[in-house]
Design an enzyme around this catalytic site. Structure first.
Site, PDB file in Angstrom:
ATOM      1  N   LYS A  24       0.762  -1.229   0.070  1.00  0.00           N
ATOM      2  CA  LYS A  24      -0.062  -0.167  -0.074  1.00  0.00           C
ATOM      3  C   LYS A  24       0.799   1.227   0.017  1.00  0.00           C
ATOM      4  O   LYS A  24       0.626   2.197  -0.968  1.00  0.00           O
ATOM      5  CB  LYS A  24      -0.951  -0.095   1.346  1.00  0.00           C
ATOM      6  CG  LYS A  24      -1.499   1.338   1.541  1.00  0.00           C
ATOM      7  CD  LYS A  24      -2.622   1.206   2.841  1.00  0.00           C
ATOM      8  CE  LYS A  24      -1.684   1.500   3.986  1.00  0.00           C
ATOM      9  NZ  LYS A  24      -1.307   2.949   4.186  1.00  0.00           N
ATOM     10  N   ASN A  25       1.780   1.336   0.842  1.00  0.00           N
ATOM     11  CA  ASN A  25       2.749   2.575   0.938  1.00  0.00           C
ATOM     12  C   ASN A  25       3.541   2.907  -0.200  1.00  0.00           C
ATOM     13  O   ASN A  25       3.929   3.922  -0.363  1.00  0.00           O
ATOM     14  CB  ASN A  25       3.568   2.273   2.159  1.00  0.00           C
ATOM     15  CG  ASN A  25       2.674   2.451   3.617  1.00  0.00           C
ATOM     16  OD1 ASN A  25       1.601   2.772   3.489  1.00  0.00           O
ATOM     17  ND2 ASN A  25       3.353   2.053   4.555  1.00  0.00           N
ATOM     18  N   CYS A 118      -4.970   7.994  10.138  1.00  0.00           N
ATOM     19  CA  CYS A 118      -4.848   7.320  11.458  1.00  0.00           C
ATOM     20  C   CYS A 118      -4.714   8.840  12.312  1.00  0.00           C
ATOM     21  O   CYS A 118      -3.821   9.641  12.213  1.00  0.00           O
ATOM     22  CB  CYS A 118      -3.789   6.687  11.295  1.00  0.00           C
ATOM     23  SG  CYS A 118      -4.118   5.053  10.882  1.00  0.00           S
ATOM     24  N   ARG A 123       2.014  14.438  12.320  1.00  0.00           N
ATOM     25  CA  ARG A 123       2.413  14.089  10.969  1.00  0.00           C
ATOM     26  C   ARG A 123       2.222  15.634  10.060  1.00  0.00           C
ATOM     27  O   ARG A 123       1.628  15.802   9.154  1.00  0.00           O
ATOM     28  CB  ARG A 123       1.614  13.112  10.236  1.00  0.00           C
ATOM     29  CG  ARG A 123       1.369  11.844  11.054  1.00  0.00           C
ATOM     30  CD  ARG A 123       1.548  10.474  10.126  1.00  0.00           C
ATOM     31  NE  ARG A 123       0.071  10.295  10.020  1.00  0.00           N
ATOM     32  CZ  ARG A 123      -0.012   9.200   9.460  1.00  0.00           C
ATOM     33  NH1 ARG A 123       0.934   8.178   9.041  1.00  0.00           N
ATOM     34  NH2 ARG A 123      -1.322   8.740   9.446  1.00  0.00           N
ATOM     35  N   ASP A 310       5.837   1.678  12.093  1.00  0.00           N
ATOM     36  CA  ASP A 310       4.742   0.823  11.719  1.00  0.00           C
ATOM     37  C   ASP A 310       4.722  -0.620  12.374  1.00  0.00           C
ATOM     38  O   ASP A 310       3.794  -1.487  12.173  1.00  0.00           O
ATOM     39  CB  ASP A 310       4.552   0.678  10.262  1.00  0.00           C
ATOM     40  CG  ASP A 310       4.169   1.845   9.644  1.00  0.00           C
ATOM     41  OD1 ASP A 310       3.571   2.753  10.252  1.00  0.00           O
ATOM     42  OD2 ASP A 310       4.001   2.170   8.531  1.00  0.00           O
ATOM     43  N   ARG A 402      -7.529  -0.920   5.923  1.00  0.00           N
ATOM     44  CA  ARG A 402      -6.814  -0.033   5.295  1.00  0.00           C
ATOM     45  C   ARG A 402      -5.643  -0.487   4.700  1.00  0.00           C
ATOM     46  O   ARG A 402      -4.950  -0.001   3.916  1.00  0.00           O
ATOM     47  CB  ARG A 402      -6.745   1.533   5.938  1.00  0.00           C
ATOM     48  CG  ARG A 402      -7.950   2.046   6.196  1.00  0.00           C
ATOM     49  CD  ARG A 402      -7.408   3.463   7.056  1.00  0.00           C
ATOM     50  NE  ARG A 402      -6.315   4.082   6.555  1.00  0.00           N
ATOM     51  CZ  ARG A 402      -5.310   4.298   7.162  1.00  0.00           C
ATOM     52  NH1 ARG A 402      -5.128   3.851   8.596  1.00  0.00           N
ATOM     53  NH2 ARG A 402      -4.268   4.849   6.629  1.00  0.00           N
TER      54      ARG A 402
END
Length: 430
Positions: A24-25, A118, A123, A310, A402
């Protein structure tokens, strides 16, 4: 009706093979890169996830055509004209900020509502704004939106010295620099494999980029649209790391396909210190057998190649059943301990002080009703529930969905006993 609860019957070992999905990233910035091309790009092995679909909605709103075909995402940007994104599309997706750089570079103008995602910390996007301004963009920032314009002289290559090696900041500035005149140097660039994957995709589109994989990137800008890409996204190293940790807690044995050793070096070192039996069968197949007497360790999160933030929640879950006292220092996100309350409900002994956590290992976790409040914290609760005695109810699966593709199928394949239920029928599981 949407399924947003999961009941997991814990206390059983996981056995067999699990296959890691596309990242995903890495997929999200590569989708953003399609804005720089004219025509149809193909992203192979794009994971079918909420975040990916949300970014596809962004591209559609901008005028692109996005369809799934044969496990690939087809993105046609030939008719893309819109340059503004409303809050309805950005508030649930932190990665929506990645549209800013390519929109600005390709159209000379972009306006996007501030991104969401999230609830794990601030961030900030300061590095994005400073970098774009140094490339020559005129930025207007309000409480709700960012608007950027390119002057008549265009974006100009320059030296960008990042204060922190932000991943999305590095990616956004790379995408913008593709259309800047001359050479752009990004120093203190993020080195994560997902940044490297974006570099390789951009090179396949005709870009010249030096320093790939280092903290000093050189991007040679062009004044013409890039070629559409036909690219296969890398495997998801965070999903791979999550299953590695599950294997240490309950594997007997667990074989993980698509988990590249070179992306997991620091994690594997730490897991072996805990007491895991890990065999690297090929560069991207790793077998894990659970640690019978896991031992406490200390670690600090940080930018790649340090241990990823993560994976911190998942590692905390493992350490909660490890002998001794473990200490974690979180350096990336100030609210990365949201999952602790649920671990405490399952019998863990964790004390959080500022950006650090102290974990006193217990013999086992016990079933409870818990709630995921973010993606990786939710993953930590899934592996906690698999290890715990009894039936655990996990709420908030929309967060987990997600970032973990086909989780139901993967858990079933390795012997996890569970079912997904909806709110109205949840009482049957309690």
């Amino acid at each position: 009706m949407a399924h947003n609860l999961m009941s997991i019957e814990g206390g059983r070992d996981v056995v067999g093979d699990v296959f890691i999905s596309g990242s995903k990233n890495a997929g999200l910035p590569i989708m953003a890169a399609s804005i720089l091309a004219l025509g149809e790009s193909t992203l192979a092995r794009a994971p079918v996830l909420t975040d990916i679909e949300n970014f596809a909605s962004i591209l559609r709103y901008l005028g692109g055509t996005v369809i799934w075909r044969s496990n690939s995402l087809r993105i046609d940007t030939i008719h893309m004209e819109n340059r503004e994104l409303p809050a309805s599309l950005t508030r649930t997706l932190r990665a929506s900020i990645l549209s800013l750089g390519p929109l600005l570079a390709h159209f000379g103008h972009a306006k996007i509502s501030l991104p969401g995602g999230c609830t794990i910390g601030k961030r900030p996007i300061d590095e994005h704004i400073r970098g774009l301004e140094k490339l020559g963009a005129c930025i207007t920032l309000t409480e709700r939106a960012i608007e950027a314009r390119v002057p008549c002289t265009g974006l100009q290559g320059t030296v960008l010295q990042l204060g922190t090696p932000t991943v999305t900041g590095t990616m956004n500035l790379m995408l913008a620099a593709c259309r800047a005149r001359g050479v752009t140097h990004i120093r203190n660039a993020a080195r994560e494999p997902e940044v490297v994957d974006l570099c390789h995709c951009l090179i396949s589109m005709g870009m010249v980029i030096h320093g790939v994989g280092t903290d000093h990137l050189e991007i040679y800008g062009t004044d013409i649209p890039l070629r559409p890409y036909n690219y296969q996204v890398m495997n998801d190293r965070i999903e791979g790391g999550t299953f590695l940790i599950l294997g240490v807690m309950a594997g007997n044995a667990l074989r993980i396909h698509g988990c590249r050793e070179e992306h997991q070096t620091v994690l594997i070192e730490n897991l072996r210190t805990v007491g895991a039996h890990i065999t690297v069968e090929t560069p991207d197949i790793i077998m894990v057998i659970k640690a019978l007497n896991p031992k406490a360790i200390d670690f600090t999160t940080g930018p790649y190649p340090a241990l990823s933030t993560d994976l911190q929640p998942q590692l905390m879950t493992l350490l909660s059943i490890s002998q001794g006292i473990s200490r974690i220092h979180e350096t990336v996100f100030e609210r990365r301990f949201n999952h602790v309350a649920s671990l405490l409900a399952m019998g863990a002994k964790v004390q959080v002080v500022g950006q650090s956590a102290v974990i006193h290992g217990v013999k086992r976790l016990v079933a409870s009703t818990v709630a995921a409040t973010d993606l990786r914290g939710g993953a930590s609760l899934v592996i906690a529930a698999i290890s715990a005695e009894g039936v655990t109810i996990i709420q908030g699966l929309e967060h987990i969905d997600r970032g973990y593709e086909r989780l139901k199928d993967k858990l079933s394949r390795i012997g996890v006993v569970f079912r997904r239920v909806d709110e109205e029928s949840s009482q049957a599981c309690l």
